[in-house]
Scaffold this motif. Structure first.
Motif, PDB file in Angstrom:
ATOM      1  N   ARG A  64       0.818  -1.227   0.000  1.00 13.86           N
ATOM      2  CA  ARG A  64       0.000   0.000   0.000  1.00 13.86           C
ATOM      3  C   ARG A  64       0.845   1.268   0.000  1.00 13.86           C
ATOM      4  O   ARG A  64       0.465   2.299   0.566  1.00 13.86           O
ATOM      5  CB  ARG A  64      -0.970   0.007   1.189  1.00 13.86           C
ATOM      6  CG  ARG A  64      -1.934  -1.156   1.167  1.00 13.86           C
ATOM      7  CD  ARG A  64      -3.049  -1.016   2.173  1.00 13.86           C
ATOM      8  NE  ARG A  64      -3.925  -2.170   2.171  1.00 13.86           N
ATOM      9  CZ  ARG A  64      -4.876  -2.415   1.258  1.00 13.86           C
ATOM     10  NH1 ARG A  64      -5.069  -1.535   0.279  1.00 13.86           N
ATOM     11  NH2 ARG A  64      -5.636  -3.495   1.329  1.00 13.86           N
ATOM     12  N   GLY A  88      -1.658  -4.051  -2.860  1.00 19.03           N
ATOM     13  CA  GLY A  88      -2.342  -2.768  -2.750  1.00 19.03           C
ATOM     14  C   GLY A  88      -1.535  -1.577  -3.218  1.00 19.03           C
ATOM     15  O   GLY A  88      -1.854  -0.430  -2.885  1.00 19.03           O
ATOM     16  N   ARG A  89      -0.490  -1.818  -3.998  1.00 13.04           N
ATOM     17  CA  ARG A  89       0.311  -0.713  -4.494  1.00 13.04           C
ATOM     18  C   ARG A  89      -0.342  -0.125  -5.740  1.00 13.04           C
ATOM     19  O   ARG A  89      -0.784  -0.864  -6.617  1.00 13.04           O
ATOM     20  CB  ARG A  89       1.724  -1.185  -4.847  1.00 13.04           C
ATOM     21  CG  ARG A  89       2.680  -0.043  -5.144  1.00 13.04           C
ATOM     22  CD  ARG A  89       4.041  -0.533  -5.576  1.00 13.04           C
ATOM     23  NE  ARG A  89       5.047   0.500  -5.387  1.00 13.04           N
ATOM     24  CZ  ARG A  89       6.272   0.442  -5.866  1.00 13.04           C
ATOM     25  NH1 ARG A  89       6.672  -0.610  -6.556  1.00 13.04           N
ATOM     26  NH2 ARG A  89       7.125   1.423  -5.653  1.00 13.04           N
ATOM     27  N   THR A  90      -0.393   1.198  -5.822  1.00 11.29           N
ATOM     28  CA  THR A  90      -1.040   1.833  -6.969  1.00 11.29           C
ATOM     29  C   THR A  90      -0.077   2.797  -7.662  1.00 11.29           C
ATOM     30  O   THR A  90       0.899   3.262  -7.071  1.00 11.29           O
ATOM     31  CB  THR A  90      -2.295   2.614  -6.541  1.00 11.29           C
ATOM     32  OG1 THR A  90      -1.934   3.617  -5.582  1.00 11.29           O
ATOM     33  CG2 THR A  90      -3.338   1.676  -5.951  1.00 11.29           C
ATOM     34  N   PRO A 126      -4.163  -6.974  -5.617  1.00  3.59           N
ATOM     35  CA  PRO A 126      -4.977  -6.412  -4.531  1.00  3.59           C
ATOM     36  C   PRO A 126      -4.397  -6.685  -3.147  1.00  3.59           C
ATOM     37  O   PRO A 126      -4.664  -5.926  -2.206  1.00  3.59           O
ATOM     38  CB  PRO A 126      -6.339  -7.089  -4.723  1.00  3.59           C
ATOM     39  CG  PRO A 126      -6.051  -8.335  -5.492  1.00  3.59           C
ATOM     40  CD  PRO A 126      -4.896  -7.991  -6.385  1.00  3.59           C
ATOM     41  N   LEU A 160      -3.735  -0.561  -9.718  1.00  6.41           N
ATOM     42  CA  LEU A 160      -2.911  -1.533  -9.011  1.00  6.41           C
ATOM     43  C   LEU A 160      -1.713  -1.899  -9.878  1.00  6.41           C
ATOM     44  O   LEU A 160      -1.870  -2.197 -11.060  1.00  6.41           O
ATOM     45  CB  LEU A 160      -3.730  -2.776  -8.681  1.00  6.41           C
ATOM     46  CG  LEU A 160      -4.849  -2.592  -7.648  1.00  6.41           C
ATOM     47  CD1 LEU A 160      -5.718  -3.838  -7.566  1.00  6.41           C
ATOM     48  CD2 LEU A 160      -4.275  -2.254  -6.278  1.00  6.41           C
TER      49      LEU A 160
END
Length: 215
Positions: free
Chosen positions: A40, A120-122, A117, A128
């Motif tokens: 994330r 959770g890295r965007t 998912p 994603l």
């Protein structure tokens, strides 16, 4: 068909099984470690901060080259590549390798799709990105090509391992560069995709051989 599969040469050449087992274990560790490190987290740090400014946003003609590579990882492009390689394997009577061409890519892409998912890295705030499915797919196809060439050329262990890792690295770097250059991924996303293929394809090939030998 059952007889063809059972009598066909192995999908995973025996000469590379021990080395690729160790490589797969290391790749899995790196894949998980990078996922935890960037959980994330969409900030630019470490290698991403060092490489991204010099790669992202390339201009023509290199942008056109990147788009060509990227097309190979898109649904239409990947289907074309998979179909072509499968036909070549079938014509060479490498039935298990033909099956691995499809199954190896499917498993690899499934791994990257499932991990996105979880990590959770965007990138760009909403997409994603970890790990890169395009890079994983390109590396997976390169591994299958290497397995095919090892059998055809009757390579020894050192040459076989060098060919396998060399082709995988070339494919992974080429597609990874394209994805970063087009702004679709961070460099470490590409590393994660590369590792996903190194972990998934040999394992899939080994499992395929086990099932085929019992038919």
């Amino acid at each position: 068909m059952r007889q063809l599969v059972r009598m066909a040469p192995p999908a995973l050449p025996a000469v590379v099984r021990p080395p690729l087992a160790m490589t797969a274990a290391l790749a899995t560790a790196v894949l998980v470690a990078l996922g935890i490190l960037h959980f994330r987290d969409s900030s630019l740090t470490g290698i991403d901060a060092a490489l991204l400014p010099s790669i992202d946003g390339v201009r023509p003609p290199w942008r056109y080259v990147a788009l060509v590579f990227d097309f190979g990882g898109e649904p239409v492009g990947s289907v074309i590549l998979i179909a072509l390689l499968s036909v070549v394997c079938w014509l060479l009577h490498r039935v298990r390798t033909a099956v691995l061409t499809v199954l190896g890519v499917v498993v690899t892409v499934a791994v990257t799709t499932g991990l996105k998912p979880l990590a959770g890295r965007t990138i760009h705030g909403e997409f994603l990105s970890y790990p890169s499915g395009h890079t994983a797919m390109a590396t997976a196809l390169a591994l299958v090509i290497a397995f095919l060439l090892i059998e055809r050329l009757a390579l020894g262990r050192a040459a076989a391992v060098s060919l396998t890792l060399g082709l995988a690295l070339v494919a992974g770097v080429a597609m990874g560069w394209a994805e970063v250059a087009l702004g679709a991924h961070y460099p470490t996303d590409a590393v994660g995709g590369f590792c996903a293929a190194l972990a998934a394809v040999p394992a899939t090939a080994w499992a395929l051989d086990r099932v085929a030998d019992r038919l």
